[in-house]
Write an enzyme that holds these catalytic residues in place. Structure first.
Site, short mmCIF file in Angstrom:
data_model
loop_
_atom_site.label_atom_id
_atom_site.label_comp_id
_atom_site.label_asym_id
_atom_site.label_seq_id
_atom_site.Cartn_x
_atom_site.Cartn_y
_atom_site.Cartn_z
N TYR A 199 46.99 41.93 44.35
CA TYR A 199 45.76 42.76 44.22
C TYR A 199 46.32 44.13 43.24
O TYR A 199 45.43 44.43 42.48
CB TYR A 199 45.20 43.38 45.60
CG TYR A 199 44.20 44.15 45.72
CD1 TYR A 199 42.82 43.31 45.55
CD2 TYR A 199 44.14 45.45 45.61
CE1 TYR A 199 41.72 43.85 45.55
CE2 TYR A 199 42.68 46.20 45.68
CZ TYR A 199 41.49 45.32 45.74
OH TYR A 199 40.39 46.19 45.77
N SER B 102 39.84 49.95 41.65
CA SER B 102 40.37 50.29 42.96
C SER B 102 41.27 51.53 43.01
O SER B 102 41.78 51.82 42.10
CB SER B 102 40.82 49.23 43.79
OG SER B 102 41.58 49.92 44.96
P1 NAD Z 1 32.96 41.23 49.17
O1 NAD Z 1 33.85 40.07 49.64
O2 NAD Z 1 31.75 42.00 49.70
O3 NAD Z 1 32.23 40.79 47.77
C1 NAD Z 1 32.91 39.94 46.64
C2 NAD Z 1 32.07 38.98 46.17
O4 NAD Z 1 32.67 38.47 44.92
C3 NAD Z 1 31.67 37.85 47.13
O5 NAD Z 1 30.21 37.64 46.93
C4 NAD Z 1 32.38 36.39 46.70
O6 NAD Z 1 31.51 35.34 46.89
C5 NAD Z 1 32.46 36.99 45.04
N1 NAD Z 1 33.85 36.33 44.49
C6 NAD Z 1 35.02 36.26 44.95
N2 NAD Z 1 35.70 35.19 44.17
C7 NAD Z 1 34.89 34.56 43.39
C8 NAD Z 1 35.03 33.89 42.42
N3 NAD Z 1 36.15 33.28 42.11
N4 NAD Z 1 34.14 33.53 41.53
C9 NAD Z 1 32.84 34.12 41.79
N5 NAD Z 1 32.50 35.02 42.74
C10 NAD Z 1 33.53 35.40 43.62
O7 NAD Z 1 33.94 42.28 48.32
P2 NAD Z 1 33.48 43.77 48.10
O8 NAD Z 1 34.16 44.57 48.82
O9 NAD Z 1 32.28 44.14 47.73
O10 NAD Z 1 34.69 43.95 46.42
C11 NAD Z 1 34.18 43.74 45.20
C12 NAD Z 1 35.09 44.53 44.29
O11 NAD Z 1 35.28 45.82 44.68
C13 NAD Z 1 36.36 43.74 44.30
O12 NAD Z 1 36.83 43.67 42.92
C14 NAD Z 1 37.26 44.83 45.14
O13 NAD Z 1 38.62 44.44 44.72
C15 NAD Z 1 36.67 46.02 44.68
N6 NAD Z 1 37.09 46.86 45.77
C16 NAD Z 1 36.60 46.81 47.24
C17 NAD Z 1 36.98 47.89 47.99
C18 NAD Z 1 36.43 47.97 49.38
O14 NAD Z 1 37.04 48.66 50.26
N7 NAD Z 1 35.67 46.91 49.74
C19 NAD Z 1 37.81 49.28 47.54
C20 NAD Z 1 38.07 49.00 46.16
C21 NAD Z 1 37.71 48.27 45.25
#
Ligand code: NAD
Length: 262
Positions: free
Chosen positions: A157, A144
């Site tokens: 985080y 991130s």
């Molecule tokens: P999201 O919530 O849409 O999806 C995350 C997925 O991870 C979900 O399907 C959830 O069920 C699964 N998950 C969470 N905890 C889990 C566990 N203990 N075991 C198995 N599965 C688990 O989130 P996203 O926005 O797609 O984020 C994905 C990654 O991208 C994360 O690591 C997040 O930190 C990173 N990220 C997101 C953003 C953003 O703005 N959305 C920005 C930078 C980084």
């Protein structure tokens, strides 16, 4: 002057063929992970979709012709049930908790390190031997902007993402002689359920209207005033699997709209 290349010739960077390769995407049921699973499958990789949410994992597996694994990554024993014969590991699963340090629940802090740092470590231990044996592997960690800099109220985080950056660099150094590269992708705010949930949490933490959170908080430091799309993150992940990027190793690729430039 006329360009000699017909429009039908694929651009070199789009020319990623992953037939015969196997990918494992954690958190593959939603958001960025789902987009990665779709992009890797479209490049002909076989995809393992790992998520604790069984319904969404199965839906994405059905959509990509892959296999769903309903696993809570907080459980080290469950990680042992996941396939070890993986060529492309996308450490993506993660979640957010927004609270000041003085009010941050310690058990929530520990859980975030477990899912976002220890689980990627355990998956590396599990899958690197196969990559080393084949002399080829790609590890892509969805970090991130917060893997490179900090924001208030996100102690767990920011700590987890900075740790993931370190883990990625060690993987890059150890993996290089085996044909394995490891990189981070560093998105700003992406249009996913994780961000939609944060809008409400941020509104409460900052005491402002939810409608102002996007412009005043989330995109305040991004010169490009829109959310990133999950498919744009997946495109970077795919790019890191291409033959053209084999020398990119131990890097962190910002997809931040210029946030880091300021
Ligand atoms: P999201 O919530 O849409 O999806 C995350 C997925 O991870 C979900 O399907 C959830 O069920 C699964 N998950 C969470 N905890 C889990 C566990 N203990 N075991 C198995 N599965 C688990 O989130 P996203 O926005 O797609 O984020 C994905 C990654 O991208 C994360 O690591 C997040 O930190 C990173 N990220 C997101 C953003 C953003 O703005 N959305 C920005 C930078 C980084």
């Amino acid at each position: 002057m006329t360009n000699v290349f017909p429009a039908s010739v694929p651009l070199p960077s789009a020319d990623v063929h992953l037939g015969g390769r196997t990918a494992l995407v954690t958190g593959g049921g939603s958001g960025i992970g789902k987009a990665c699973a779709v992009a890797l499958a479209a490049a002909h990789a076989t995809v393992h979709v790992v998520d604790k949410d069984g319904e969404s994992a199965k839906a994405v597996a059905a959509e990509t012709g892959g296999r769903a694994h309903v696993v809570d990554l907080a459980d080290p024993a469950a990680i042992e049930s996941l396939p070890a014969e993986v060529d492309i590991l996308v450490n993506n699963a993660g979640f957010q908790h927004v609270a000041p340090l003085t009010e941050f629940p310690p058990e929530r802090f520990a859980l975030m390190q477990q899912v976002m740092v220890t689980a990627p470590f355990l998956l590396l231990r599990r899958t690197l031997p196969h990559m080393y044996a084949n002399g080829w592997g790609r590890v892509i960690n969805i970090s991130s902007v917060h893997g490179l800099r900090a924001s208030a109220y996100k102690s767990a985080y920011v700590a987890a993402k900075h740790a993931l950056e370190g883990l990625s660099k060690v993987t890059a150094i150890e993996g290089a002689e085996h044909g394995v590269t490891s990189n981070c992708v560093n998105p700003g705010y992406v249009r996913t359920p994780l961000v939609e949930k944060q809008v409400g949490d941020q509104a409460a933490a900052h005491g402002i209207d939810a409608s102002d959170v996007l412009t005043d908080i989330l995109l305040a430091r991004s010169p490009i005033k829109r959310l990133l799309e999950p498919e744009e993150v997946a495109a970077a992940v795919l790019w890191l699997c291409s033959p053209h990027t084999a020398y990119i190793n131990g890097a962190s690729v910002p997809l931040d709209g210029g946030w880091g430039a300021g």
